[in-house]
Design a protein around this motif. Structure first.
Motif, short mmCIF file in Angstrom:
data_model
loop_
_atom_site.label_atom_id
_atom_site.label_comp_id
_atom_site.label_asym_id
_atom_site.label_seq_id
_atom_site.Cartn_x
_atom_site.Cartn_y
_atom_site.Cartn_z
N VAL A 139 0.82 -1.22 0.00
CA VAL A 139 0.00 0.00 0.00
C VAL A 139 0.85 1.27 0.00
N PRO A 140 1.84 1.42 0.89
CA PRO A 140 2.63 2.66 0.85
C PRO A 140 3.32 2.88 -0.49
N GLY A 141 3.90 1.84 -1.05
CA GLY A 141 4.59 1.98 -2.32
C GLY A 141 3.65 2.33 -3.46
N VAL A 142 2.45 1.76 -3.45
CA VAL A 142 1.48 2.07 -4.51
C VAL A 142 1.03 3.52 -4.42
N PHE A 143 0.78 4.01 -3.21
CA PHE A 143 0.39 5.41 -3.06
C PHE A 143 1.54 6.34 -3.44
N GLN A 144 2.76 5.97 -3.07
CA GLN A 144 3.92 6.78 -3.45
C GLN A 144 4.06 6.83 -4.98
N GLN A 145 3.92 5.69 -5.61
CA GLN A 145 4.00 5.63 -7.07
C GLN A 145 2.86 6.41 -7.72
N ALA A 146 1.69 6.40 -7.10
CA ALA A 146 0.54 7.13 -7.66
C ALA A 146 0.86 8.61 -7.76
N PHE A 147 1.38 9.19 -6.70
CA PHE A 147 1.69 10.61 -6.74
C PHE A 147 2.83 10.91 -7.71
N HIS A 148 3.80 10.01 -7.78
CA HIS A 148 4.89 10.17 -8.74
C HIS A 148 4.34 10.21 -10.17
N LEU A 149 3.46 9.28 -10.49
CA LEU A 149 2.91 9.21 -11.85
C LEU A 149 2.00 10.39 -12.15
N MET A 150 1.17 10.78 -11.19
CA MET A 150 0.26 11.90 -11.43
C MET A 150 1.01 13.17 -11.76
N ARG A 151 2.19 13.35 -11.19
CA ARG A 151 2.94 14.59 -11.35
C ARG A 151 3.99 14.53 -12.45
N SER A 152 4.39 13.35 -12.87
CA SER A 152 5.48 13.20 -13.82
C SER A 152 4.96 13.21 -15.26
N GLY A 153 5.81 13.74 -16.17
CA GLY A 153 5.44 13.75 -17.58
C GLY A 153 4.11 14.45 -17.77
N ARG A 154 3.29 13.91 -18.66
CA ARG A 154 1.94 14.46 -18.85
C ARG A 154 1.12 14.10 -17.62
N PRO A 155 0.63 15.08 -16.86
CA PRO A 155 -0.13 14.76 -15.65
C PRO A 155 -1.41 13.99 -15.99
N GLY A 156 -1.92 13.27 -15.01
CA GLY A 156 -3.15 12.53 -15.23
C GLY A 156 -3.61 11.82 -13.99
N PRO A 157 -4.75 11.14 -14.07
CA PRO A 157 -5.37 10.52 -12.88
C PRO A 157 -4.85 9.11 -12.62
N VAL A 158 -5.06 8.68 -11.39
CA VAL A 158 -4.71 7.32 -10.95
C VAL A 158 -5.88 6.77 -10.13
#
Length: 594
Positions: A139-158
């Motif tokens: 769970v912690p790693g998935v949430f951490q990755q979620a914020f990383h992906l939402m903010r990186s490159g073209r932003p988007g939802p998770v």
């Protein structure tokens, strides 16, 4: 190491990542997460009436300020499927939102358990990541990755889906040493910036097309600096509207088939070079590509490499975050101070079009013509007003005639355009900044789609003014049906058996929006004549300030008005109404006719 439930770790990560506002609905399969919210106490929450509404509220919250990430929470099954439209809307416009759903226990996922659905598979096409977490320690790693992906490159939802037994399982997590993952954004090199400026300065009539990616990057000030250093006019896309104040000398109007000014289209067609930054060449902006591209050289800057050449091949493409590219271009331009071309005569031409090419807005007809509504809105609402709208003739006409003076003061669902978006998205905008002057704009069908969310504004004291232009029609669809010589199932009017003398001209318009809004705890005013619009807006401001709830101003329009637009080409826009011939025809134009 601290021992805690997985959901307590997840909520703490929300705080540490700066996501402190949630919208949602509790349910059996997500109640453990809500218990963690309650125990934490630092994440604000607004209870929606529909989970799709909660997703749009999260969108509005994100769109309201640079760095915001709205969070939407729902239970298992239909809560997740209800979020899909919000996820699609956010993905299409590069908006980061985090959707969290509950799920049946892991052991029952293959047993067609009550409200168990593979929401990760359903959401995958409209998210940067959609995952059902099967191991509590992840769970912690998935949430951490979620914020990383939402903010990186073209932003988007998770979307993160949490089985109920995963939520309540205990894990080891140390919040004191948690840190967000570094955000990745591609950045233009100095050589790339120099080539782009070389190509621009080799032209005679250059334009900058400024897209929503500039606003996503918080780079509106950099865009203005570049435009002013070069003395080059700017055409914003609908998603970039407000990057330059509309009354700035370099603000050249919008171009496109629908949400465009006459002078914006004329200026784009007169240009010989276009630098597009943070835009995606949407079809409503370009129209037919042969007309749009003919005689022009294009440079395209986009954060997503695969967007370069997606719609048409630019003469030069740069994969870069808008802010990074603008900083490099500004540095190049400053190095070349004193040797840059003089574009003052080109700017003067653009200003002359801006001064003379107006649509008429001043009509005294009863029922009211929609153009008059936008004229009165320009008078009534100040430079700091933040408009929210989604789709339809109301949005198209508003974009043609309203004035916007600041980035994020036009908040609009661009690509997806779901009806019903406006009310919940506006509530998210107000939640992000309750002190802002917020005005929503809807036609009657958009307004009716998620009208129940008005109760959220009443319950949580989220005041704004909702301008409801009611023609009792699916106006945009009716206008499109002209090509098929039909007017088929687009009429919304009926004789309301509960109507009384107070409903006036709207007696055959069907739904009594005033009564519905009041029944949902809001205030509402009905307007039937042009001269009553301004007093109604003044009254609405007072009511919103006094009662701290949404205030609906319903304006009864003539049922059929065709709004200027083109079928295929931006050089063939059909103007259905008389054009302005004198200053009195367009009294709130940015530059009065001379």
């Amino acid at each position: 190491m601290t021992r805690m439930r997985a959901v307590d770790a997840a909520v703490r990560i929300l705080e540490l990542e700066g996501a402190t506002q949630a919208f949602g609905l509790p349910g059996a399969a997500i109640n453990p997460f809500y218990s963690a919210l309650r125990a934490h106490g630092g994440i604000k929450h607004i209870l929606a009436r529909h989970v799709e509404g909660a997703a749009h509220m999260a969108e509005g919250y994100t769109r309201a300020a640079h760095g915001n990430i709205g969070v939407c929470i729902g239970t298992s099954g239909p809560a997740g499927t209800d979020m899909i439209t919000g996820l699609y809307s956010a993905a299409a416009d590069s908006i980061p939102i985090l959707c969290i759903t509950g799920q049946a226990p892991r052991a029952r996922l293959h047993k067609e358990d009550f409200q168990a659905v593979d929401i990760a598979a359903i959401a995958a096409p409209v998210t940067k990541m959609a995952v059902t977490v099967l191991e509590p320690a992840q769970v912690p790693g998935v949430f951490q990755q979620a914020f990383h992906l939402m903010r990186s490159g073209r932003p988007g939802p998770v979307l993160i889906d949490l089985p109920i037994d995963v939520q309540v399982a205990e894990i080891d997590f140390d919040p004191e040493t948690y840190a967000p993952l570094p955000v990745y954004k591609p950045a233009a090199t100095r050589a790339q910036a120099a080539k782009a400026i070389d190509m621009l300065t080799a032209s005679q009539r250059p334009l900058i097309v400024a897209g929503g990616g500039i606003i996503n990057a918080g780079a509106e000030d950099l865009l203005r600096e570049l435009a002013e250093l070069l003395n080059v006019p700017v055409v914003p896309t609908l998603m970039g509207w407000g990057i330059l104040p509309d009354d700035h000398d370099l603000a050249a109007g919008m171009a496109g088939l629908q949400t465009a000014t006459r002078y914006g289209n004329a200026t784009l067609l007169a240009s010989d070079f276009v630098l597009g930054i943070g835009n995606r060449w949407a079809n409503r902006h370009t129209g037919d590509l042969e007309t749009y591209c003919k005689g022009r050289t294009f440079v395209h800057v986009d954060i997503e490499p695969t967007q370069l050449g997606r719609v048409f091949a630019p003469d030069y493409g740069i994969a870069s975050d808008a802010a990074a590219a603008l900083r490099e271009m500004i540095a190049v331009v400053r190095e070349r101070a004193g040797t840059l071309p003089d574009y003052s005569s080109w700017v003067a031409e653009c200003l002359d079009r801006k001064r003379t090419m107006h649509r008429k807005t001043h009509f005294d007809d009863v029922p009211v013509k929609p153009q008059r509504v936008y004229e009165e809105m320009n008078r009534a609402f100040g430079r700091e007003t933040r408009y929210v709208s989604t789709i339809g003739l109301s949005q198209i006409a508003g974009a043609q005639m309203l004035h916007v003076y600041r980035a994020r003061n036009w908040i609009n669902c661009g690509q997806a355009g779901p009806l019903g978006w406006t009310i919940p998205a506006t509530l998210g905008v107000v939640a992000a900044d309750p002190s802002a002057n917020v005005v929503a704009l809807s036609g009657d069908y958009d307004f009716q789609f998620m009208i129940e969310e008005l109760a959220v504004g009443a319950q949580f004291n989220l005041p704004y003014i909702h301008v409801l232009v009611n023609n009792s029609y699916l106006g945009l669809i009716r206008q499109a049906q002209r090509a098929f010589d039909m007017d088929y199932f687009v009429q919304l009017g009926f004789d309301n058996i509960n109507a009384d003398d107070t409903i006036g001209l709207a007696k055959d318009y069907g739904v009594d929006h005033v009564r519905v809004a009041e029944g949902l705890g809001c205030k509402a005013i009905r307007v039937e004549t042009p001269e009553a619009i301004a007093p109604a807006f003044a009254r609405a401001k007072a009511l919103a300030a006094e009662f701290r709830v949404p205030v609906v101003v319903e304006i009864i329009l003539e049922k059929v008005t065709n709004i200027a637009m083109g079928a295929t080409d931006i050089d063939a826009i059909t103007e259905f109404e008389d054009l302005a011939e004198s200053p009195e025809d367009a009294p709130t134009a940015l530059l009065p006719m001379s």
